[in-house]
Scaffold this motif. Structure first.
Motif, PDB file in Angstrom:
ATOM      1  N   HIS A 107       0.826  -1.207   0.000  1.00 49.72           N
ATOM      2  CA  HIS A 107       0.000   0.000   0.000  1.00 49.72           C
ATOM      3  C   HIS A 107       0.866   1.266   0.000  1.00 49.72           C
ATOM      4  O   HIS A 107       0.495   2.271  -0.615  1.00 49.72           O
ATOM      5  N   LYS A 134      -0.175   5.153  -0.575  1.00 51.44           N
ATOM      6  CA  LYS A 134      -0.957   5.272   0.649  1.00 51.44           C
ATOM      7  C   LYS A 134      -0.063   5.726   1.808  1.00 51.44           C
ATOM      8  O   LYS A 134       1.172   5.731   1.713  1.00 51.44           O
ATOM      9  N   ILE A 178      -3.961   1.838   7.408  1.00 50.83           N
ATOM     10  CA  ILE A 178      -3.713   2.287   6.037  1.00 50.83           C
ATOM     11  C   ILE A 178      -4.782   3.292   5.658  1.00 50.83           C
ATOM     12  O   ILE A 178      -5.970   3.056   5.856  1.00 50.83           O
ATOM     13  N   VAL A 184      -8.540   5.161   2.303  1.00 55.56           N
ATOM     14  CA  VAL A 184      -9.009   3.991   1.559  1.00 55.56           C
ATOM     15  C   VAL A 184     -10.455   4.195   1.137  1.00 55.56           C
ATOM     16  O   VAL A 184     -11.223   4.871   1.816  1.00 55.56           O
ATOM     17  N   ASP A 233     -10.822  -0.730  -1.867  1.00 54.07           N
ATOM     18  CA  ASP A 233      -9.550  -1.194  -1.329  1.00 54.07           C
ATOM     19  C   ASP A 233      -9.710  -2.453  -0.484  1.00 54.07           C
ATOM     20  O   ASP A 233      -8.747  -3.193  -0.277  1.00 54.07           O
TER      21      ASP A 233
END
Length: 475
Positions: A245, A250, A263, A266, A270
């Motif tokens: 990612h 990201k 993360i 998103v 995702d």
């Protein structure tokens, strides 16, 4: 907060430190007074958070310093360069930062005549061994996973991304807990405005504690509408997933004491990607992705759709009328499904709190004995238990716990509306779910349904299908 600086007088500095640290009340807060070149000096540290062998070496070196050597030392920087043979060393003269470092696991050295403290990183946190996450197991992928130690987690990512633009920025969050949070991203690939926005959000957080780790941080960052269950962040315990990612642009948040890496930002798409998709051949990866997404869809609509079909059974073709229950039932089907939803979650909670040796026994009792007696007493019919079992098993195909519960809540809403308003309730429920998804926003305020809106064909194909890796081979 008013910044209080150190003095050159060791006694004043000692009073400043001890006014903040409760040395006499807390047994694990320790100090060691020694003479460095006949100058009074203090070591402050937390017992259990430092490496004793390193500590003994540092003490031995400091005790060997002679009076002439310390008198020839002009300042803290000069002292570090001459006498401290340790890699991770720094200096600090602000009291609150010194206290924060001590409580984090660093050693603070105060020497008479110096107005700065020497900060040594010789911490040795209690930690578990690196192992594959039980929730995100892979058939062919790596078998390591994040742990509760911050530096170990950053090292696991560095091991996979050998790029000088990989940045890890550290912040302390929580007025009381002072939890360390690290922002990780690839400079030049992640959007600068998103990095700035997330850093501003983190710096503006005013909470007492982040001791519950990632969820506490998510709640303070997202400020989601209470009625929208769809997650705005994705978590992982796999270093290969986090690294992938990061390479997609990201941003990751690594929280000390938590193995879950956040993360962001998103979108809903995702969550359709999983690690096994990329450890398999392209056709196999696409098959796995199709099965997962199909499973996600049927877990949402299976029980409400069954309830709707039973209501209109006479209007259906004969080939589908086999779904009609063979036995009479006293409890309405909608109530049966709602009770089974609660029963499944109750069994999950019970299994979490059951010792491992008794876990299999709990499964047998819950699935066989209770299920059999529930049918015999006519609380449930076999059909509702069957369909609810299919839904419960399908829920495990999705690795995101947050998305799984979002689907469950939407299914319950759809089930209730279908039970009350029949086909119109089913349609209204689907519309409401689509509105919840489409009106949701990512943590940076962008569209939650990107790349459908704004439309990006290439990005949508990449998220829906496992695509070949494009190689740039030099001729």
């Amino acid at each position: 907060m008013i910044e209080i600086k150190l003095y050159k007088d060791i006694d004043k500095n000692y009073d400043l430190i001890t006014s903040k640290l409760k040395l006499k009340k807390s047994f694990d807060l320790l100090k060691r007074e020694i003479l460095i070149g006949e100058r009074k000096s203090y070591f402050f540290f937390v017992d259990g958070l430092i490496d004793d062998d390193f500590m003994e070496k540092i003490l031995s070196r400091c005790l060997s310093i002679k009076k002439e050597e310390i008198n020839a030392t002009k300042n803290t920087t000069n002292f570090i360069n001459k006498f401290i043979a340790h890699i991770e060393v720094d200096k600090e003269n602000e009291i609150n930062k010194i206290i924060s470092n001590i409580l984090t696991g660093f050693v603070a050295i105060l020497i008479d005549g110096f107005d700065e403290a020497i900060i040594l990183d010789i911490h040795s946190y209690p930690h578990r061994e690196i192992e594959e996450p039980t929730k995100e197991q892979s058939l062919k992928g790596s078998k390591d996973g994040f742990v509760e130690t911050l530096t170990t987690n950053t090292a696991l990512i560095r091991r996979r991304i050998h790029n000088e633009n990989l940045i890890f920025e550290s912040l302390n969050i929580g007025n009381k807990s002072k939890t360390k949070v690290v922002i990780g991203y690839l400079d030049g690939l992640a959007y600068p405005d998103e990095i700035k926005l997330i850093k501003d959000k983190l710096n503006s957080i005013n909470v007492r504690s982040l001791t519950m780790g990632d969820q506490s941080l998510v709640e303070t960052l997202t400020k989601s509408k209470w009625y929208n269950p769809f997650p705005k962040i994705k978590t992982t315990q796999r270093p290969d997933v986090a690294s992938s990612h990061i390479l997609e642009g990201k941003i990751v948040l690594i929280i000390d004491n938590s193995p879950n890496i956040i993360i962001l930002p998103v979108s809903i798409f995702d969550f359709m990607q999983e690690v096994d998709d990329y450890y398999q051949p392209i056709i196999t990866g696409n098959y796995l992705r199709f099965i997962r997404n199909f499973t996600l869809l049927y877990t949402l609509i299976l029980t409400p759709l069954y309830l709707l079909l039973i209501e209109y059974l006479d209007m259906l073709p004969t080939w589908i009328q086999f779904i009609k229950p063979d036995t009479n039932y006293a409890v309405p089907l909608a109530i049966q499904f709602l009770l089974l939803e609660i029963a499944v979650d109750s069994l999950k909670l019970a299994s979490l709190n059951t010792p491992g040796a008794l876990g299999m026994s709990l499964s047998v009792v819950g699935a066989l004995i209770l299920g059999d007696f529930a049918v015999q007493t006519q609380w449930f019919i076999p059909d509702t238990i069957l369909y609810m079992s299919i839904v419960a098993l399908g829920g495990f195909a999705q690795s995101s716990v947050e998305l799984g519960f979002a689907i469950k809540l939407c299914r319950i809403l759809l089930l209730i509306l279908t039970a009350i308003f029949d086909i119109w309730g089913f349609i209204i429920g689907l519309i409401l779910i689509l509105l919840l998804i489409s009106t949701n926003k990512t943590i940076t305020g962008k569209s939650y349904i990107y790349p459908i809106y704004p439309f990006n064909k290439n990005a949508l194909i990449y998220l829906l299908f496992r695509m070949p890796i494009k190689l740039n081979i030099k001729q």
